[in-house]
Motif scaffolding. Structure first.
Motif, PDB file in Angstrom:
ATOM      1  N   SER A 214      -6.165   4.764   4.029  1.00  0.00           N
ATOM      2  CA  SER A 214      -4.774   4.572   3.612  1.00  0.00           C
ATOM      3  C   SER A 214      -4.354   5.724   2.708  1.00  0.00           C
ATOM      4  O   SER A 214      -5.196   6.423   2.133  1.00  0.00           O
ATOM      5  CB  SER A 214      -4.604   3.240   2.876  1.00  0.00           C
ATOM      6  OG  SER A 214      -5.408   3.227   1.704  1.00  0.00           O
ATOM      7  N   LEU A 215      -3.046   5.911   2.585  1.00  0.00           N
ATOM      8  CA  LEU A 215      -2.519   6.963   1.723  1.00  0.00           C
ATOM      9  C   LEU A 215      -2.713   6.591   0.259  1.00  0.00           C
ATOM     10  O   LEU A 215      -2.739   5.415  -0.098  1.00  0.00           O
ATOM     11  CB  LEU A 215      -1.040   7.191   2.000  1.00  0.00           C
ATOM     12  CG  LEU A 215      -0.657   7.641   3.415  1.00  0.00           C
ATOM     13  CD1 LEU A 215       0.855   7.814   3.516  1.00  0.00           C
ATOM     14  CD2 LEU A 215      -1.364   8.938   3.792  1.00  0.00           C
ATOM     15  N   ARG A 216      -2.835   7.619  -0.588  1.00  0.00           N
ATOM     16  CA  ARG A 216      -3.006   7.391  -2.020  1.00  0.00           C
ATOM     17  C   ARG A 216      -1.754   7.730  -2.814  1.00  0.00           C
ATOM     18  O   ARG A 216      -1.717   7.585  -4.022  1.00  0.00           O
ATOM     19  CB  ARG A 216      -4.186   8.234  -2.518  1.00  0.00           C
ATOM     20  CG  ARG A 216      -5.530   7.781  -1.967  1.00  0.00           C
ATOM     21  CD  ARG A 216      -6.633   8.803  -2.232  1.00  0.00           C
ATOM     22  NE  ARG A 216      -6.479   9.983  -1.377  1.00  0.00           N
ATOM     23  CZ  ARG A 216      -6.084  11.163  -1.790  1.00  0.00           C
ATOM     24  NH1 ARG A 216      -5.795  11.363  -3.064  1.00  0.00           N
ATOM     25  NH2 ARG A 216      -5.982  12.183  -0.952  1.00  0.00           N
ATOM     26  N   ALA A 217      -0.725   8.214  -2.131  1.00  0.00           N
ATOM     27  CA  ALA A 217       0.514   8.616  -2.803  1.00  0.00           C
ATOM     28  C   ALA A 217       1.264   7.399  -3.333  1.00  0.00           C
ATOM     29  O   ALA A 217       1.070   6.267  -2.871  1.00  0.00           O
ATOM     30  CB  ALA A 217       1.395   9.397  -1.842  1.00  0.00           C
ATOM     31  N   ASP A 218       2.130   7.642  -4.313  1.00  0.00           N
ATOM     32  CA  ASP A 218       2.970   6.575  -4.856  1.00  0.00           C
ATOM     33  C   ASP A 218       3.806   5.953  -3.734  1.00  0.00           C
ATOM     34  O   ASP A 218       4.218   6.621  -2.783  1.00  0.00           O
ATOM     35  CB  ASP A 218       3.901   7.122  -5.933  1.00  0.00           C
ATOM     36  CG  ASP A 218       3.143   7.587  -7.167  1.00  0.00           C
ATOM     37  OD1 ASP A 218       1.977   7.191  -7.325  1.00  0.00           O
ATOM     38  OD2 ASP A 218       3.726   8.355  -7.967  1.00  0.00           O
TER      39      ASP A 218
ATOM     40  N   HIS B 101       7.772  19.956  12.902  1.00  0.00           N
ATOM     41  CA  HIS B 101       6.982  18.729  12.840  1.00  0.00           C
ATOM     42  C   HIS B 101       5.869  18.871  11.808  1.00  0.00           C
ATOM     43  O   HIS B 101       5.266  19.945  11.675  1.00  0.00           O
ATOM     44  CB  HIS B 101       6.375  18.424  14.216  1.00  0.00           C
ATOM     45  CG  HIS B 101       5.725  17.072  14.286  1.00  0.00           C
ATOM     46  ND1 HIS B 101       4.386  16.877  14.020  1.00  0.00           N
ATOM     47  CD2 HIS B 101       6.235  15.846  14.575  1.00  0.00           C
ATOM     48  CE1 HIS B 101       4.095  15.587  14.151  1.00  0.00           C
ATOM     49  NE2 HIS B 101       5.199  14.939  14.492  1.00  0.00           N
ATOM     50  N   VAL B 102       5.618  17.795  11.064  1.00  0.00           N
ATOM     51  CA  VAL B 102       4.554  17.768  10.065  1.00  0.00           C
ATOM     52  C   VAL B 102       3.587  16.639  10.407  1.00  0.00           C
ATOM     53  O   VAL B 102       4.010  15.496  10.582  1.00  0.00           O
ATOM     54  CB  VAL B 102       5.097  17.533   8.636  1.00  0.00           C
ATOM     55  CG1 VAL B 102       3.951  17.559   7.622  1.00  0.00           C
ATOM     56  CG2 VAL B 102       6.150  18.556   8.280  1.00  0.00           C
ATOM     57  N   THR B 103       2.298  16.978  10.476  1.00  0.00           N
ATOM     58  CA  THR B 103       1.267  15.963  10.650  1.00  0.00           C
ATOM     59  C   THR B 103       0.450  15.890   9.372  1.00  0.00           C
ATOM     60  O   THR B 103      -0.118  16.894   8.935  1.00  0.00           O
ATOM     61  CB  THR B 103       0.330  16.294  11.824  1.00  0.00           C
ATOM     62  OG1 THR B 103       1.103  16.430  13.024  1.00  0.00           O
ATOM     63  CG2 THR B 103      -0.710  15.194  12.012  1.00  0.00           C
ATOM     64  N   VAL B 104       0.422  14.708   8.764  1.00  0.00           N
ATOM     65  CA  VAL B 104      -0.378  14.492   7.555  1.00  0.00           C
ATOM     66  C   VAL B 104      -1.732  13.926   7.976  1.00  0.00           C
ATOM     67  O   VAL B 104      -1.797  12.898   8.664  1.00  0.00           O
ATOM     68  CB  VAL B 104       0.310  13.530   6.579  1.00  0.00           C
ATOM     69  CG1 VAL B 104      -0.590  13.257   5.372  1.00  0.00           C
ATOM     70  CG2 VAL B 104       1.653  14.088   6.133  1.00  0.00           C
ATOM     71  N   LEU B 105      -2.810  14.600   7.566  1.00  0.00           N
ATOM     72  CA  LEU B 105      -4.161  14.140   7.861  1.00  0.00           C
ATOM     73  C   LEU B 105      -4.805  13.644   6.568  1.00  0.00           C
ATOM     74  O   LEU B 105      -5.034  14.433   5.646  1.00  0.00           O
ATOM     75  CB  LEU B 105      -4.995  15.267   8.474  1.00  0.00           C
ATOM     76  CG  LEU B 105      -4.487  15.840   9.811  1.00  0.00           C
ATOM     77  CD1 LEU B 105      -5.384  16.990  10.263  1.00  0.00           C
ATOM     78  CD2 LEU B 105      -4.421  14.769  10.873  1.00  0.00           C
ATOM     79  N   GLU B 106      -5.080  12.353   6.500  1.00  0.00           N
ATOM     80  CA  GLU B 106      -5.687  11.747   5.323  1.00  0.00           C
ATOM     81  C   GLU B 106      -7.083  11.230   5.670  1.00  0.00           C
ATOM     82  O   GLU B 106      -7.268  10.493   6.636  1.00  0.00           O
ATOM     83  CB  GLU B 106      -4.819  10.597   4.802  1.00  0.00           C
ATOM     84  CG  GLU B 106      -5.500   9.663   3.825  1.00  0.00           C
ATOM     85  CD  GLU B 106      -6.057  10.361   2.596  1.00  0.00           C
ATOM     86  OE1 GLU B 106      -7.153   9.973   2.146  1.00  0.00           O
ATOM     87  OE2 GLU B 106      -5.390  11.296   2.084  1.00  0.00           O
TER      88      GLU B 106
ATOM     89  N   ILE C 138       1.847  10.502  10.222  1.00  0.00           N
ATOM     90  CA  ILE C 138       0.742  10.292   9.284  1.00  0.00           C
ATOM     91  C   ILE C 138      -0.453   9.735  10.044  1.00  0.00           C
ATOM     92  O   ILE C 138      -0.347   8.719  10.740  1.00  0.00           O
ATOM     93  CB  ILE C 138       1.153   9.344   8.150  1.00  0.00           C
ATOM     94  CG1 ILE C 138       2.297   9.962   7.329  1.00  0.00           C
ATOM     95  CG2 ILE C 138      -0.044   9.017   7.249  1.00  0.00           C
ATOM     96  CD1 ILE C 138       2.909   9.023   6.315  1.00  0.00           C
ATOM     97  N   ILE C 139      -1.592  10.425   9.915  1.00  0.00           N
ATOM     98  CA  ILE C 139      -2.824   9.992  10.564  1.00  0.00           C
ATOM     99  C   ILE C 139      -3.872   9.756   9.482  1.00  0.00           C
ATOM    100  O   ILE C 139      -4.222  10.673   8.732  1.00  0.00           O
ATOM    101  CB  ILE C 139      -3.341  11.042  11.568  1.00  0.00           C
ATOM    102  CG1 ILE C 139      -2.284  11.322  12.646  1.00  0.00           C
ATOM    103  CG2 ILE C 139      -4.641  10.577  12.212  1.00  0.00           C
ATOM    104  CD1 ILE C 139      -2.667  12.429  13.607  1.00  0.00           C
ATOM    105  N   THR C 140      -4.352   8.537   9.367  1.00  0.00           N
ATOM    106  CA  THR C 140      -5.403   8.213   8.398  1.00  0.00           C
ATOM    107  C   THR C 140      -6.768   8.223   9.081  1.00  0.00           C
ATOM    108  O   THR C 140      -6.871   8.363  10.298  1.00  0.00           O
ATOM    109  CB  THR C 140      -5.139   6.840   7.755  1.00  0.00           C
ATOM    110  OG1 THR C 140      -5.046   5.853   8.801  1.00  0.00           O
ATOM    111  CG2 THR C 140      -3.852   6.852   6.960  1.00  0.00           C
ATOM    112  N   ASN C 141      -7.815   8.084   8.283  1.00  0.00           N
ATOM    113  CA  ASN C 141      -9.198   8.150   8.791  1.00  0.00           C
ATOM    114  C   ASN C 141      -9.459   9.455   9.538  1.00  0.00           C
ATOM    115  O   ASN C 141     -10.216   9.497  10.508  1.00  0.00           O
ATOM    116  CB  ASN C 141      -9.495   6.968   9.727  1.00  0.00           C
ATOM    117  CG  ASN C 141      -9.660   5.667   8.963  1.00  0.00           C
ATOM    118  OD1 ASN C 141     -10.479   5.586   8.045  1.00  0.00           O
ATOM    119  ND2 ASN C 141      -8.854   4.676   9.313  1.00  0.00           N
TER     120      ASN C 141
END
Length: 532
Positions: free
Chosen positions: A392-396, A383-388, A411-414
């Motif tokens: 919002s995400l900045r990726a393309d 499992h991968v958790t993305v913390l931004e 994906i978790i923002t803020n």
């Protein structure tokens, strides 16, 4: 095992063998042993100088299984591969065959002499992942040493195949190199750095050699795309050109896929670096690798030289200087990051990702590098958790859409990362604060991959050159900095776009700017003795 094209390429290389090589195979009935045996048979069929010895008796019978020992029949040098040396390590195998078979190594005579005269016995064990682009440089450096000195041995160990060893030694980053049973190095390390650690007088000898050099017309600091480009342009102008760098290739060495280098549809960082180095060596450029810059000292008058002080204690002088020191991974600077660096905190998903197979990890950063890392890791880990940090995400968009289709990516923002936790040996969890609700959260996981961009390597310039608030060197259109005769190019500058092709262009621009400066400046004396 090897396809037709690879066999043809390997056959042409093996024609350079000058003496016999024996491949000792240590096998069992496992599929990997069968795979290794097929690889050895494919290789042996390409040269009459290569023979196979399967499961030999004696001291070597205690080798890891499956593994292959490449032995020089002439010198009895031994280079080992525990696992299947394919992927990025196939080049390491080819070089081991050539060097064991008497093909000359591309090393300076004094370096060869230094390796052969090292006192003592050195037993290296080097853990790698076959997807790691940093590992082959380390393996090849140690293998060259083993081919030259019978008191040195090295074994490449595929961490994914020998996972029990990896777990027992708490290895969470590759390459991890052990010497005589003790951890010797972790991460990329050059041959020069290895020798400096083994030979305590090596650095002092190198400093003396550098101090004895005459002044340059044009000195490039940094060996990445900008530095290489500048050195080539300088040498082509016929001026005395030098290049001093911590490691040739810089950050590009750590770049896996390059798909936007114009005229080249796809390549990999290490391949591009090898081409750059070969191109630079086609010219009369004095390359000084393994040297870190400590300080730059401005010329006191129009007739004086600029001085570059190195951490080794040596110094260099030049009429003009180009700074192309590039950038490094930005750190998140939270408690636990440094403590668990290499113990679960990582910056290269391609290198260290396979060590987290079947585990949960976090990726810090929602830009292109962060989402690309998450996508790559999702095929390996549980499992991968993305913390931004942002809302919002900045990726393309294409990367975001790809990530959203993968069931094991969350994906978790803020999310503001506040601490990395561990048990003293390895990472066990990460803490973050939700910026929207101001609530604290904790995730149990095994690894944290930091992907929040780059920071310029300009720390040695503070107070001497004009920098932006982010530490980038401020340059004019021709690369000129705030110090006369000093130019800059690449990712260390205030260029708005950090791209390989842009760095190369700025390196050429700055070299031409430096040349224009030289032809408009009186020729100074290198030192007082010459003036006398």
């Amino acid at each position: 095992m090897l396809d037709t094209t690879l066999k043809q390429q390997l056959s042409s290389y093996l024609q350079q063998l000058q003496s016999a090589v024996e491949l000792s195979l240590f096998l069992d009935s496992s599929p990997k042993s069968i795979e290794l045996k097929n690889l050895a048979q494919d290789i042996a069929a390409l040269s009459p100088l290569i023979t196979i010895n399967e499961n030999p008796e004696g001291n070597d019978s205690q080798e890891r299984t499956p593994s292959m020992l490449v032995r020089s029949v002439n010198t009895n040098s031994k280079i080992r591969f525990a696992g299947i040396p394919m992927g990025h390590e196939f080049t390491s195998l080819v070089l081991a065959l050539l060097h064991s078979g008497g093909h000359p190594q591309k090393l300076e005579t004094e370096v060869i002499k230094q390796i052969r005269e090292l006192p003592g016995n050195f037993r290296f064990e080097s853990y790698v992942s076959l997807s790691c682009q940093n590992c082959p440089d380390v393996i090849q450096a140690l293998n060259m040493m083993a081919a030259l000195n019978p008191n040195i041995t090295n074994v490449m160990i595929d961490g994914a195949l020998f996972s029990e060893e990896v777990h027992s030694r708490d290895i969470l980053a590759v390459p991890s190199v052990y010497l005589n049973g003790e951890l010797f190095a972790q991460g990329r390390i050059s041959l020069t750095e290895i020798l400096n650690k083994l030979d305590t007088n090596a650095e002092a000898r190198q400093a003396d050699k550098i101090n004895a050099k005459e002044a340059f017309d044009f000195l490039v600091v940094g060996g990445g795309p900008a530095g290489a480009s500048a050195a080539i342009y300088g040498a082509r102008k016929g001026i005395k050109t030098g290049l001093v760098a911590d490691r040739f290739g810089g950050q590009v060495q750590d770049t896996m896929a390059i798909e936007n280098f114009i005229s080249v549809k796809a390549t990999e960082g290490p391949k591009l670096v090898a081409s750059l180095e070969e191109h630079v060596k086609d010219y009369d450029v004095d390359v000084m690798n393994g040297q870190r810059v400590k300080k730059i000292i401005e010329a006191q008058s129009a007739g004086d030289l600029i001085t570059i002080e190195l951490e080794s204690g040596a110094s260099l002088q030049s009429r003009s200087v180009l700074l192309a020191t590039g950038a490094r991974w930005r750190e998140i600077n939270v408690p636990g990051e440094q403590e668990y660096r290499g113990k679960g905190v990582a910056y290269c998903p391609h290198c260290d990702g396979p060590l987290f197979k079947g585990k949960s990890v976090a990726v810090i950063g929602g830009g292109n590098s962060g989402i690309e890392a998450a996508i790559d890791l999702a095929g390996i880990v549980e499992h991968v958790t993305v913390l931004e940090f942002d809302s919002s995400l900045r990726a393309d968009a294409v990367l975001q859409e790809k990530a959203k289709t993968m069931a094991n990516i969350e994906i978790i923002t803020n999310a503001q990362t506040t601490e990395i936790l561990g048990n003293g040996k390895r990472v066990t969890a990460i803490k973050y604060t939700c910026r929207k609700t101001n609530t604290e959260h904790q995730l149990t996981l095994a690894g944290v991959f930091v992907q929040i961009g780059l920071v310029p390597n300009s720390q040695f310039l503070h107070g001497d050159l004009e920098l932006t608030s982010h530490g980038e060197i401020i340059t004019q259109s021709n690369g000129q900095t705030s110090m006369s005769g000093v130019f800059a190019a690449g990712d260390v500058t205030d260029s708005p776009y950090k791209q390989i092709i842009i760095a190369m262009g700025s390196g050429a621009t700055s070299a031409l700017g430096a040349f224009d400066h030289l032809i408009r400046t009186a020729q100074p004396m290198a030192n007082t003795e010459q003036a006398a």
